[in-house]
Design a protein around this motif. Structure first.
Motif, PDB file in Angstrom:
ATOM      1  N   VAL A  53       0.848  -1.201   0.000  1.00  0.00           N
ATOM      2  CA  VAL A  53       0.000   0.000   0.000  1.00  0.00           C
ATOM      3  C   VAL A  53       0.883   1.251   0.000  1.00  0.00           C
ATOM      4  O   VAL A  53       0.652   2.201  -0.751  1.00  0.00           O
ATOM      5  N   LEU A  56       2.167   1.823  -3.384  1.00  0.00           N
ATOM      6  CA  LEU A  56       1.142   2.410  -4.266  1.00  0.00           C
ATOM      7  C   LEU A  56       1.013   3.921  -4.021  1.00  0.00           C
ATOM      8  O   LEU A  56       0.763   4.691  -4.939  1.00  0.00           O
ATOM      9  N   ARG A  72      -0.539   6.521  -7.567  1.00  0.00           N
ATOM     10  CA  ARG A  72      -1.453   5.448  -7.976  1.00  0.00           C
ATOM     11  C   ARG A  72      -2.534   5.226  -6.912  1.00  0.00           C
ATOM     12  O   ARG A  72      -3.689   5.012  -7.233  1.00  0.00           O
ATOM     13  N   PHE A  73      -2.139   5.305  -5.638  1.00  0.00           N
ATOM     14  CA  PHE A  73      -3.131   5.165  -4.572  1.00  0.00           C
ATOM     15  C   PHE A  73      -4.210   6.238  -4.746  1.00  0.00           C
ATOM     16  O   PHE A  73      -5.410   5.956  -4.673  1.00  0.00           O
ATOM     17  N   PHE A  76      -6.964   5.576  -7.376  1.00  0.00           N
ATOM     18  CA  PHE A  76      -8.092   4.738  -6.968  1.00  0.00           C
ATOM     19  C   PHE A  76      -9.113   5.579  -6.201  1.00  0.00           C
ATOM     20  O   PHE A  76     -10.320   5.508  -6.441  1.00  0.00           O
ATOM     21  N   GLN A  77      -8.601   6.402  -5.286  1.00  0.00           N
ATOM     22  CA  GLN A  77      -9.503   7.263  -4.519  1.00  0.00           C
ATOM     23  C   GLN A  77     -10.211   8.247  -5.454  1.00  0.00           C
ATOM     24  O   GLN A  77     -11.418   8.474  -5.340  1.00  0.00           O
ATOM     25  N   TYR A 104      -7.600  -2.791  -7.393  1.00  0.00           N
ATOM     26  CA  TYR A 104      -6.708  -2.359  -6.311  1.00  0.00           C
ATOM     27  C   TYR A 104      -5.772  -3.514  -5.939  1.00  0.00           C
ATOM     28  O   TYR A 104      -4.557  -3.333  -5.827  1.00  0.00           O
ATOM     29  N   ASP A 120      -4.790 -10.803  -0.640  1.00  0.00           N
ATOM     30  CA  ASP A 120      -5.743  -9.758  -0.351  1.00  0.00           C
ATOM     31  C   ASP A 120      -6.326  -9.986   1.028  1.00  0.00           C
ATOM     32  O   ASP A 120      -6.173 -11.050   1.604  1.00  0.00           O
ATOM     33  N   GLY A 259     -11.940   6.738   0.419  1.00  0.00           N
ATOM     34  CA  GLY A 259     -10.770   5.979  -0.042  1.00  0.00           C
ATOM     35  C   GLY A 259      -9.438   6.613   0.318  1.00  0.00           C
ATOM     36  O   GLY A 259      -8.386   6.106  -0.066  1.00  0.00           O
ATOM     37  N   TYR A 265     -10.561  -0.245   1.634  1.00  0.00           N
ATOM     38  CA  TYR A 265     -10.545  -1.434   0.767  1.00  0.00           C
ATOM     39  C   TYR A 265     -10.801  -2.717   1.556  1.00  0.00           C
ATOM     40  O   TYR A 265     -11.390  -3.656   1.036  1.00  0.00           O
ATOM     41  N   LEU A 313      -7.971   3.294 -14.177  1.00  0.00           N
ATOM     42  CA  LEU A 313      -7.675   2.064 -13.438  1.00  0.00           C
ATOM     43  C   LEU A 313      -7.707   0.814 -14.304  1.00  0.00           C
ATOM     44  O   LEU A 313      -6.920  -0.116 -14.084  1.00  0.00           O
TER      45      LEU A 313
END
Ligand SMILES: *[C@@H]1O[C@H](CO)[C@@H](O)[C@H](O)[C@H]1NC(C)=O
Ligand SMILES: [Cu+2]
Length: 336
Positions: A53, A56, A72-73, A76-77, A104, A120, A259, A265, A313
């Motif tokens: 994480v 990311l 990149r994190f 997603f948000q 993700y 995950d 996010g 997540y 994404l």
């Protein structure tokens, strides 16, 4: 990968399913990911997940056309923020968030080299909520080393007075004081604003009653997808979905920018798991059961052919593509 060799049955099954059903997204599962509950993971895998994480959060964004996401994190948000009004209180709420989680997880793996046996994770809040003798903030998920850090420090963050900032929760809240994301500055949020600020939490035990295992059990008794999705799609007042956001508080209670917190997540994976369990309980009727409006308060029903997009994404997918978690592009199962 380790997992695929340990459960070849799933791999074979999913390969069969994805060739047998005419899904527009071509592909077969090369591995089957196993979602483990956070506290059931080996310590080294917890640390590996957290490093991925952090990786990311340090990777540059892929889509240069959007100025606000800086990593990149963030991307997603950002995609969740920009699409919030199109993917909540609609039929495809669960499918859209399921695929967001898949993408993700893919990024944690493929872009951040997270190659542990456990790919995950989800956060089964019922395990915390049911222990009524233990404060929620003592959950292993909030561990400063083998978790995501703890509560916010009241008074250390004041949300901007801007309607686009939206709700940041209520009661005591502030910047998280410890853990691997203590010094993390978000670039997006609160709400639809783009401001630099800490990860804000405000853990409150009164949400406990919304995420008890007895509540999940009741939700799982829903006879139709429509009944099921209406209960789980409610945000602030509702059980389980709203409750998981509420336990953490702070930015997790902002429907747009939740996010910002990596716990988003793991919470959503657990919500997806509840859907998965509902599907598994009667697969012949439920695996492809879908309903609900295509847009908030709309009259058109979502079908399996409805196209969902994930800007920056991944390629568009249909609702059908994500209904069976064992089929591509999902390729995952839950541990329990
Ligand atoms: C993806 O879906 C969105 C929304 O339905 C649509 O606007 C866009 O054109 C689609 N993109 C592709 C490449 O099909
Ligand atoms: Cu959401």
């Amino acid at each position: 990968m380790l997992l695929s060799s340990s459960i070849p049955f799933f791999v074979a099954l999913s390969g069969f399913l994805s060739t047998a059903s005419a899904v527009p997204t071509a592909g077969t599962c090369t591995e089957m990911r196993l979602f483990k509950e956070w506290r059931d993971m080996e310590k080294q895998d917890q640390l590996g997940y957290i490093s991925a994480v952090q990786c990311l959060m340090n990777l540059p964004p892929k889509d240069p056309s959007r100025p606000d996401p800086k990593s990149r994190f963030d991307e997603f948000q950002a995609t969740h923020i920009y699409l919030t009004d199109r993917v909540h209180s609609v039929g495809h709420f669960l499918p859209w968030h399921r695929h967001l989680g898949t993408l993700y997880g893919n990024a944690l793996h493929d872009e951040c080299g997270y190659k542990g046996p456990i790919a995950d994770s989800f956060w089964d809040w019922t395990r915390d909520a049911d222990r009524t003798d233990v404060p929620l903030k003592d959950s292993p998920i909030f561990d400063p080393v083998y978790g995501f850090g703890g509560d916010g420090v009241p008074g250390t963050y004041t949300p901007p007075r801007d309607p686009l900032g939206g709700n940041m929760g209520f009661g005591p809240q502030g910047c998280i004081a410890d853990g691997p994301f203590k010094d993390r500055l978000s670039n997006l949020g609160p709400g639809r604003l783009a401001t630099k600020h800490c990860i804000v939490r405000g853990i409150q035990d009164f949400w406990r009653n919304t995420v008890l295992s007895s509540i999940v059990k009741k939700v799982l008794e829903s006879k139709t997808y429509e009944d099921f999705r209406i209960i789980v799609d409610s945000f602030v007042t509702g059980p389980i979905h709203g409750g998981g956001h509420g336990i953490v508080g702070g930015e997790m209670l902002n429907i747009y920018s939740a996010g910002a917190d990596p716990l988003f997540y793991l919470h959503h994976a657990n919500l997806d798991r509840v859907w998965w369990k509902w599907q598994e309980a009667d697969k012949s009727n439920r695996l492809y059961a879908m309903s609900g409006p295509t847009e908030q308060q709309g009259n058109v029903q979502v079908t399996l052919d409805f196209v969902m997009d994930f800007p920056a994404l991944g390629p568009n997918v249909t609702v059908r593509d994500v209904m069976d978690s064992r089929a591509y592009p999902g390729c995952f199962v839950y541990d329990y």
